[in-house]
Design an enzyme around this catalytic site. Structure first.
Site, PDB file in Angstrom:
ATOM      1  N   SER A  94      -5.617  15.913   3.307  1.00  0.00           N
ATOM      2  CA  SER A  94      -6.344  14.634   3.345  1.00  0.00           C
ATOM      3  C   SER A  94      -6.073  13.963   4.685  1.00  0.00           C
ATOM      4  O   SER A  94      -4.955  13.502   4.938  1.00  0.00           O
ATOM      5  CB  SER A  94      -5.892  13.728   2.195  1.00  0.00           C
ATOM      6  OG  SER A  94      -6.217  14.302   0.953  1.00  0.00           O
ATOM      7  N   LYS A 168     -13.122  12.286  -0.089  1.00  0.00           N
ATOM      8  CA  LYS A 168     -11.746  12.180  -0.585  1.00  0.00           C
ATOM      9  C   LYS A 168     -11.230  10.756  -0.466  1.00  0.00           C
ATOM     10  O   LYS A 168     -10.523  10.259  -1.354  1.00  0.00           O
ATOM     11  CB  LYS A 168     -10.833  13.140   0.189  1.00  0.00           C
ATOM     12  CG  LYS A 168      -9.351  13.066  -0.219  1.00  0.00           C
ATOM     13  CD  LYS A 168      -9.149  13.386  -1.694  1.00  0.00           C
ATOM     14  CE  LYS A 168      -7.709  13.180  -2.145  1.00  0.00           C
ATOM     15  NZ  LYS A 168      -6.783  14.217  -1.682  1.00  0.00           N
ATOM     16  N   LYS A 236      -0.906   6.318   2.536  1.00  0.00           N
ATOM     17  CA  LYS A 236      -1.561   6.960   3.681  1.00  0.00           C
ATOM     18  C   LYS A 236      -3.069   7.000   3.462  1.00  0.00           C
ATOM     19  O   LYS A 236      -3.861   6.681   4.362  1.00  0.00           O
ATOM     20  CB  LYS A 236      -1.021   8.376   3.865  1.00  0.00           C
ATOM     21  CG  LYS A 236      -1.691   9.169   4.985  1.00  0.00           C
ATOM     22  CD  LYS A 236      -1.508  10.669   4.836  1.00  0.00           C
ATOM     23  CE  LYS A 236      -2.397  11.219   3.736  1.00  0.00           C
ATOM     24  NZ  LYS A 236      -2.417  12.703   3.678  1.00  0.00           N
TER      25      LYS A 236
END
Length: 289
Positions: A94, A168, A236
């Protein structure tokens, strides 16, 4: 097929194992070799150098921590140069959409194809082969990768380079925000005198039901915060979503609010807890009131 897996952490290890069990020739590399060693029992060849792992492969799958590390492994550790012309690099980490597009451009200049194909479903999905895979890149490359994806889960081609990562981020926005909603609701119910386990049971099957309520809600009820997806990783992703929103001029106030709550939790020492550990941060805020 000959496949390299770069990064054998919580997601990479079970995914590499599934690829090997599906009959593919799998080569693995991890910066800390010991984390890859368990795969030897599944017939996976372990390499000390990332560039050695990708020699002669059809596909290289990346499951690294962030975009900077993906770039380092590709272009400083020699992976991009060692990959055969016409082979396909599939980044299942990711990272930011901008980074995915930059990596694709640099790889294409070297004759290597690229897909950004991050996943959702956590370690349970990785072990069971039921991951949701969201892929950005050329349709022909996606079609080439379908036999590989078949061992890992259900894949959807969502658009050009970078859109897999964009999807995502959308997924992680929904996950992060919904974890916050479930945690806050269960804590409110508990403060008011209700049994949070029974509250979760009562609203299951209604409009408030979700996989987050079922999986993360159960972890909250049981106070089981052993990491499957860490708070630091969720933070994150929220920060990547906010950075991308800023790049395209999009206002995302809900994501900003939840991102700050995750940041507070990490600052208060909860970074290595499961994402559901946001419950602990919200509990702390109410305990101190």
């Amino acid at each position: 097929m000959k496949i390299a897996v770069l990064g054998t952490g919580m997601m990479g290890l079970p995914m590499a194992r599934r690829l090997a069990q599906a009959g593919h020739e799998v080569h693995a590399w991890n910066r800390t070799r010991a984390k890859a060693e368990p795969l030897a029992a599944d017939g996976v060849t372990i390499h000390d150098q990332a560039a050695d792992a990708v020699c002669g492969v059809d596909f290289a799958v990346s499951l690294l921590e962030n975009g900077a590390i993906v770039g380092e492994v590709l272009f400083k550790l020699g992976v991009a140069a060692a990959m055969p012309k016409g082979s396909l690099f599939i980044d299942m980490a990711s990272i930011q959409p901008r980074e995915a597009r930059e990596h694709a451009d640099r790889l294409l200049a070297l004759g290597v194809q690229h897909l950004d194909a991050p996943v959702s479903g956590g370690t349970l999905g990785a072990e069971a082969g039921t991951l949701a895979i969201m892929a950005g890149g050329e349709a022909a490359d996606f079609a080439r990768a379908l036999p590989l994806f078949a061992a890992l889960g259900r894949a959807t081609h969502v658009g050009p380079h970078g859109t897999g990562q964009l999807t995502k981020l959308a997924n992680q926005m929904i996950v992060g925000i919904t974890i916050g909603a479930v945690a806050e609701a269960l804590l409110l119910a508990e403060r008011g005198g209700a049994d949070p386990a029974k509250v979760r049971e009562a609203i299951s099957g209604g409009f408030a039901d979700s996989r987050i309520l079922q999986v993360h809600g159960q972890r909250m009820v049981q106070h089981d915060f052993a990491p499957r997806g860490r708070m630091t990783v969720q933070l994150k992703d929220m920060r990547n979503a906010m950075a991308t929103a800023g790049e395209i001029g999009f206002d995302a106030p809900i994501t900003a609010l939840l991102g700050q709550l995750y940041a507070d939790g990490v600052e208060h020492g909860l970074g290595d807890l499961d994402q559901a550990g946001l419950f602990v941060e919200l509990q702390r805020r109410n305990t101190s009131n």
